[in-house]
Scaffold this motif. Structure first.
Motif, mmCIF file in Angstrom:
data_model
loop_
_atom_site.group_PDB
_atom_site.id
_atom_site.type_symbol
_atom_site.label_atom_id
_atom_site.label_comp_id
_atom_site.label_asym_id
_atom_site.label_seq_id
_atom_site.Cartn_x
_atom_site.Cartn_y
_atom_site.Cartn_z
ATOM 1 N N ASP A 54 -20.449 3.455 20.488
ATOM 2 C CA ASP A 54 -22.229 2.798 19.671
ATOM 3 C C ASP A 54 -22.900 3.918 20.038
ATOM 4 O O ASP A 54 -23.446 5.190 20.942
ATOM 5 C CB ASP A 54 -22.724 1.836 20.176
ATOM 6 C CG ASP A 54 -22.684 1.813 20.986
ATOM 7 O OD1 ASP A 54 -22.753 2.813 22.463
ATOM 8 O OD2 ASP A 54 -22.547 0.264 21.714
ATOM 9 N N GLY A 55 -23.663 4.443 18.850
ATOM 10 C CA GLY A 55 -25.294 4.990 19.670
ATOM 11 C C GLY A 55 -24.430 6.728 19.151
ATOM 12 O O GLY A 55 -23.872 6.562 17.832
ATOM 13 N N THR A 56 -25.073 7.801 19.257
ATOM 14 C CA THR A 56 -24.797 8.997 18.993
ATOM 15 C C THR A 56 -24.790 10.049 19.963
ATOM 16 O O THR A 56 -25.742 10.190 20.788
ATOM 17 C CB THR A 56 -26.208 9.852 18.117
ATOM 18 O OG1 THR A 56 -25.225 8.883 16.521
ATOM 19 C CG2 THR A 56 -24.908 10.949 16.959
ATOM 20 N N PHE A 57 -23.943 10.310 19.942
ATOM 21 C CA PHE A 57 -23.973 12.130 21.459
ATOM 22 C C PHE A 57 -23.452 12.743 21.071
ATOM 23 O O PHE A 57 -23.112 13.219 19.640
ATOM 24 C CB PHE A 57 -23.401 11.468 22.735
ATOM 25 C CG PHE A 57 -21.808 10.896 22.305
ATOM 26 C CD1 PHE A 57 -21.663 11.990 23.037
ATOM 27 C CD2 PHE A 57 -21.643 9.907 22.507
ATOM 28 C CE1 PHE A 57 -19.294 11.841 22.630
ATOM 29 C CE2 PHE A 57 -20.171 9.529 22.512
ATOM 30 C CZ PHE A 57 -19.349 10.096 22.526
ATOM 31 N N ARG A 58 -23.110 14.609 21.787
ATOM 32 C CA ARG A 58 -23.007 15.510 21.500
ATOM 33 C C ARG A 58 -22.140 16.210 22.439
ATOM 34 O O ARG A 58 -22.640 15.287 23.542
ATOM 35 C CB ARG A 58 -23.420 16.748 21.190
ATOM 36 C CG ARG A 58 -24.679 16.922 21.857
ATOM 37 C CD ARG A 58 -25.943 18.301 21.256
ATOM 38 N NE ARG A 58 -27.018 18.463 22.138
ATOM 39 C CZ ARG A 58 -28.089 18.155 21.882
ATOM 40 N NH1 ARG A 58 -28.103 16.646 21.908
ATOM 41 N NH2 ARG A 58 -29.156 18.442 23.662
ATOM 42 N N ILE A 59 -20.704 16.868 22.274
ATOM 43 C CA ILE A 59 -20.088 17.359 23.376
ATOM 44 C C ILE A 59 -20.705 18.741 23.890
ATOM 45 O O ILE A 59 -20.532 18.757 21.950
ATOM 46 C CB ILE A 59 -18.845 16.801 23.215
ATOM 47 C CG1 ILE A 59 -18.598 15.375 22.743
ATOM 48 C CG2 ILE A 59 -18.031 18.056 23.811
ATOM 49 C CD1 ILE A 59 -18.469 15.111 24.061
ATOM 50 N N GLU A 60 -21.852 19.124 24.150
ATOM 51 C CA GLU A 60 -21.773 20.590 24.103
ATOM 52 C C GLU A 60 -20.775 21.340 24.262
ATOM 53 O O GLU A 60 -20.141 20.535 25.933
ATOM 54 C CB GLU A 60 -23.441 21.031 24.991
ATOM 55 C CG GLU A 60 -24.298 20.070 24.099
ATOM 56 C CD GLU A 60 -25.565 20.743 24.644
ATOM 57 O OE1 GLU A 60 -25.449 20.862 26.032
ATOM 58 O OE2 GLU A 60 -26.294 20.457 24.420
ATOM 59 N N LEU A 61 -20.167 23.101 24.360
ATOM 60 C CA LEU A 61 -18.248 23.448 24.966
ATOM 61 C C LEU A 61 -19.425 24.776 25.087
ATOM 62 O O LEU A 61 -20.339 25.068 24.655
ATOM 63 C CB LEU A 61 -18.072 23.281 23.344
ATOM 64 C CG LEU A 61 -17.107 21.867 22.584
ATOM 65 C CD1 LEU A 61 -16.873 21.539 21.187
ATOM 66 C CD2 LEU A 61 -16.780 21.307 23.591
ATOM 67 N N ASP A 62 -18.475 25.525 25.743
ATOM 68 C CA ASP A 62 -19.080 27.098 26.504
ATOM 69 C C ASP A 62 -18.630 27.716 25.028
ATOM 70 O O ASP A 62 -17.137 27.838 24.200
ATOM 71 C CB ASP A 62 -18.337 27.358 27.157
ATOM 72 C CG ASP A 62 -18.886 27.570 28.596
ATOM 73 O OD1 ASP A 62 -20.096 27.238 28.141
ATOM 74 O OD2 ASP A 62 -18.396 27.534 29.800
ATOM 75 N N ASP A 63 -19.115 28.597 24.687
ATOM 76 C CA ASP A 63 -18.707 29.520 23.682
ATOM 77 C C ASP A 63 -18.625 29.218 22.016
ATOM 78 O O ASP A 63 -17.458 29.182 20.995
ATOM 79 C CB ASP A 63 -17.851 30.432 23.917
ATOM 80 C CG ASP A 63 -18.199 31.335 25.544
ATOM 81 O OD1 ASP A 63 -19.613 31.604 24.924
ATOM 82 O OD2 ASP A 63 -17.412 31.453 25.977
ATOM 83 N N ARG A 64 -18.591 27.765 21.990
ATOM 84 C CA ARG A 64 -18.535 26.647 20.366
ATOM 85 C C ARG A 64 -19.736 26.115 20.070
ATOM 86 O O ARG A 64 -20.422 25.578 20.680
ATOM 87 C CB ARG A 64 -17.224 26.051 20.342
ATOM 88 C CG ARG A 64 -15.940 26.603 21.152
ATOM 89 C CD ARG A 64 -15.036 25.620 21.358
ATOM 90 N NE ARG A 64 -14.020 26.191 22.584
ATOM 91 C CZ ARG A 64 -13.049 26.168 22.893
ATOM 92 N NH1 ARG A 64 -12.648 25.335 22.102
ATOM 93 N NH2 ARG A 64 -11.290 27.249 23.233
ATOM 94 N N ASP A 65 -19.355 25.068 19.036
ATOM 95 C CA ASP A 65 -20.601 24.931 18.190
ATOM 96 C C ASP A 65 -20.426 23.708 18.856
ATOM 97 O O ASP A 65 -19.013 22.714 18.695
ATOM 98 C CB ASP A 65 -20.520 24.993 17.026
ATOM 99 C CG ASP A 65 -21.138 25.836 16.230
ATOM 100 O OD1 ASP A 65 -22.197 27.085 17.024
ATOM 101 O OD2 ASP A 65 -20.548 26.682 15.048
ATOM 102 N N PRO A 66 -21.974 22.787 19.367
ATOM 103 C CA PRO A 66 -21.866 21.048 19.891
ATOM 104 C C PRO A 66 -21.116 20.342 18.440
ATOM 105 O O PRO A 66 -21.536 20.564 16.887
ATOM 106 C CB PRO A 66 -23.069 21.060 19.946
ATOM 107 C CG PRO A 66 -23.962 22.140 19.385
ATOM 108 C CD PRO A 66 -22.871 23.946 19.008
ATOM 109 N N VAL A 67 -20.345 19.316 18.662
ATOM 110 C CA VAL A 67 -19.852 18.965 18.194
ATOM 111 C C VAL A 67 -20.640 17.207 18.323
ATOM 112 O O VAL A 67 -20.560 16.375 19.532
ATOM 113 C CB VAL A 67 -18.460 18.459 18.683
ATOM 114 C CG1 VAL A 67 -17.862 16.768 17.740
ATOM 115 C CG2 VAL A 67 -17.731 19.857 18.018
#
Length: 106
Positions: A54-67
């Motif tokens: 539930d909700g919304t979150f992002r996964i930040e990644l080294d040298d890549r766009d967040p998801v």
């Protein structure tokens, strides 16, 4: 054998970045975690699966766009990739990983 209520487990989590085991399946564990704010950057020596409950979150990644994940969406962070989950508002994720996986990475 017993059933587990994800909804009840989510409601009982004491706060951000707390997690609870829901089930052991073969060589993996299913955990639920509350996300809110920025988790520290880290990596694992194994893949890590995030399923947005539930909700919304992002996964930040080294040298890549967040998801960005919304309810019902899955993303796998490949082993060794430095990452951090970020949630502007409280959100919950199911994690599928090895039982020995450390929350703050290797």
């Amino acid at each position: 054998m017993s059933k587990v209520s994800i909804t009840d487990t989510v409601a009982a989590l004491p706060g951000p970045w707390q997690q609870r085991e829901l089930a052991l399946v073969n060589d993996t564990v299913v955990r639920v975690a509350q996300l809110h704010g920025e988790f520290p950057w880290h990596h694992h020596d194994e893949d890590e699966l995030f399923l947005c409950w539930d909700g919304t979150f992002r996964i930040e990644l080294d040298d890549r766009d967040p998801v960005t994940l919304r309810p019902g969406e899955i993303f796998v962070v490949p082993k060794g990739v430095r990452h951090r989950p970020v949630a502007e508002e409280p959100a919950h994720a199911l994690l599928v990983e090895r039982p020995e996986t450390k929350q703050f990475g290797n």
